[in-house]
Design an enzyme around this catalytic site. Structure first.
Site, PDB file in Angstrom:
ATOM      1  N   ASP A  88       0.800  -1.232   0.000  1.00 26.24           N
ATOM      2  CA  ASP A  88       0.000   0.000   0.000  1.00 26.24           C
ATOM      3  C   ASP A  88       0.829   1.277   0.000  1.00 26.24           C
ATOM      4  OD1 ASP A  88      -2.592  -1.004  -0.246  1.00 26.24           O
ATOM      5  OD2 ASP A  88      -2.583  -1.613   1.856  1.00 26.24           O
ATOM      6  N   ASP A 149      -6.944  -4.355  -4.934  1.00 26.40           N
ATOM      7  CA  ASP A 149      -6.641  -3.012  -4.426  1.00 26.40           C
ATOM      8  C   ASP A 149      -5.297  -2.507  -4.944  1.00 26.40           C
ATOM      9  OD1 ASP A 149      -8.051  -4.857  -2.814  1.00 26.40           O
ATOM     10  OD2 ASP A 149      -7.962  -3.592  -1.056  1.00 26.40           O
TER      11      ASP A 149
HETATM   12  N1  GLY Z   1      -7.158  -1.594   0.531  1.00 21.40           N
HETATM   13  C1  GLY Z   1      -7.803  -2.083   1.686  1.00 21.40           C
HETATM   14  C2  GLY Z   1      -9.258  -1.867   1.661  1.00 21.40           C
HETATM   15  O1  GLY Z   1      -9.808  -1.405   0.671  1.00 21.40           O
HETATM   16  O2  GLY Z   1      -9.874  -2.148   2.674  1.00 21.40           O
END
Ligand code: GLY
Length: 375
Positions: A88, A149
């Site tokens: 992330d 994601d």
């Molecule tokens: N990227 C983590 C979520 O969307 O919860």
């Protein structure tokens, strides 16, 4: 209508600067205020992004001062390597230091962002040809696992290629996007949240979920990450397969929505009076569809459909899900969900929902497009 919603949002952001005192909002607790962090989670970039968007819209130096303060926190985080061993990094540094570079042309912010891109690159697993989302290298469960994601983290790598000319950043991002397209997007245009591969050789094992209703279901936020993420991969690569993936995911998303045009948390979850929403999924989808539409001719058969769907979704978010002019709440949107399955903030403010809500409003009203790419 959009202008009033934006003005209410940036006013609330300003009040929140005083409330947070240098900490970062994460997710709401029990329908109330945000849980605050010291920049240790995956979500802190969204607060930076809200501050930078508010600054660009208003020109008010108070937002800039707070935004610059967050970038210093991100510099400290990188120097001390605080919880950066995950994918992330793109969410964190695109909306903080990269935003500062884009707006201010601040060289130290550019350098910090390039360092962050190198941290993200360490998640690349050459044997399996993927970016490992979670856990350490060799992790028995997550060692060969991708999640949808991650498509929103790839712009940091594409951007690093543009800045440095080093092809490794773009190659890794494009290979990961293609693997995501092939394995996460299903034939009916729905999506897996995650997919497992053999970390030794990249052989496909199975699809699955982490936050969705069940392994074969379609977690609505994942579908929204895909809409936006594939559109961005198209912007950076011109590979029409990515544009088509974004378009297909978007059509599916809007065709499954309930009457009020805001998503439940999973398209496969049984719907009854108790079913949770995820307003953040609809905010992400709206911003992502506006990006997708940038790459479609206005004569494209889907262009008018998407324009109508975005307007309806955003109108519903503003009228039915935003905190509007109520001075008390910290969040901009109600009824987001972090993890319904895991019982974590299932019906709360979520800071990424607030960010994409304001980004989508500003895309529509002002043509501001966030910080995923340089104009
Ligand atoms: N990227 C983590 C979520 O969307 O919860």
């Amino acid at each position: 209508m959009w202008k009033q919603a934006i003005d209410e949002a940036v006013s609330r952001v300003k009040v929140n600067i005083g409330r947070y005192k240098g900490q970062f909002p994460h997710v709401g607790i029990d329908g109330g205020d945000y849980q605050l962090t010291h920049n240790t989670d995956w979500t802190e970039g969204f607060w930076s992004g809200l501050l930078w968007l508010s600054y660009e819209y208003t020109g008010d130096e108070a937002y800039k001062k707070a935004a610059v303060g967050t970038v210093e926190s991100f510099r400290n985080r990188l120097e001390k390597n605080i919880n950066l061993d995950h994918h992330d990094i793109g969410f964190l540094y695109s909306l903080s230091s990269k935003a500062q570079w884009i707006i201010e042309q601040d060289e130290s912010a550019r350098q910090l962002t390039l360092q962050a891109a190198d941290v993200l690159l360490k998640r690349w697993r050459p044997e399996a040809k993927l970016i490992q989302a979670w856990g350490p290298q060799g992790d028995p469960v997550n060692g060969g696992r991708i999640i949808i994601d991650c498509l929103m983290n790839l712009p940091l790598l594409y951007w690093a290629y543009e800045q440095t000319g080093d092809p490794k950043y773009k190659e890794v991002a494009a290979l990961h996007a293609e693997k995501s397209r092939r394995f996460l997007v299903r034939g009916d245009d729905s999506s897996y949240h995650t997919f497992y591969f053999d970390p030794a050789n990249g052989n496909a094992i199975r699809g699955g979920t982490a936050q969705g209703y069940e392994d074969g279901s379609t977690w609505t936020r994942g579908q929204a990450w895909g809409i936006y993420g594939f559109a961005l991969s198209y912007r950076y690569t011109n590979n029409v397969k990515f544009l088509e993936a974004s378009r297909r995911l978007a059509r599916y998303f809007y065709e499954q929505l309930p009457r009020d045009r805001v998503a439940y948390w999973d398209f496969s979850a049984p719907v009854n009076a108790e079913t949770k929403r995820d307003s953040s999924a609809s905010a992400i989808a709206a911003a992502g569809t506006l990006e997708l539409m940038e790459h479609l001719e206005s004569s494209h058969p889907d262009y008018g459909y998407f324009a109508g769907q975005v307007t309806q979704s955003m109108r519903s978010l503003v009228e039915n899900y935003s905190t509007g002019s109520d001075p008390q709440p910290q969040g901009l949107l109600k009824r987001g969900s972090y993890s319904v399955r895991g019982g974590a903030s299932p019906d709360d403010h979520v800071i990424w929902g607030d960010y994409y809500y304001l980004e989508a409003l500003l895309r529509m009203e002002k043509g501001l497009k966030g910080y995923w790419y340089e104009k």
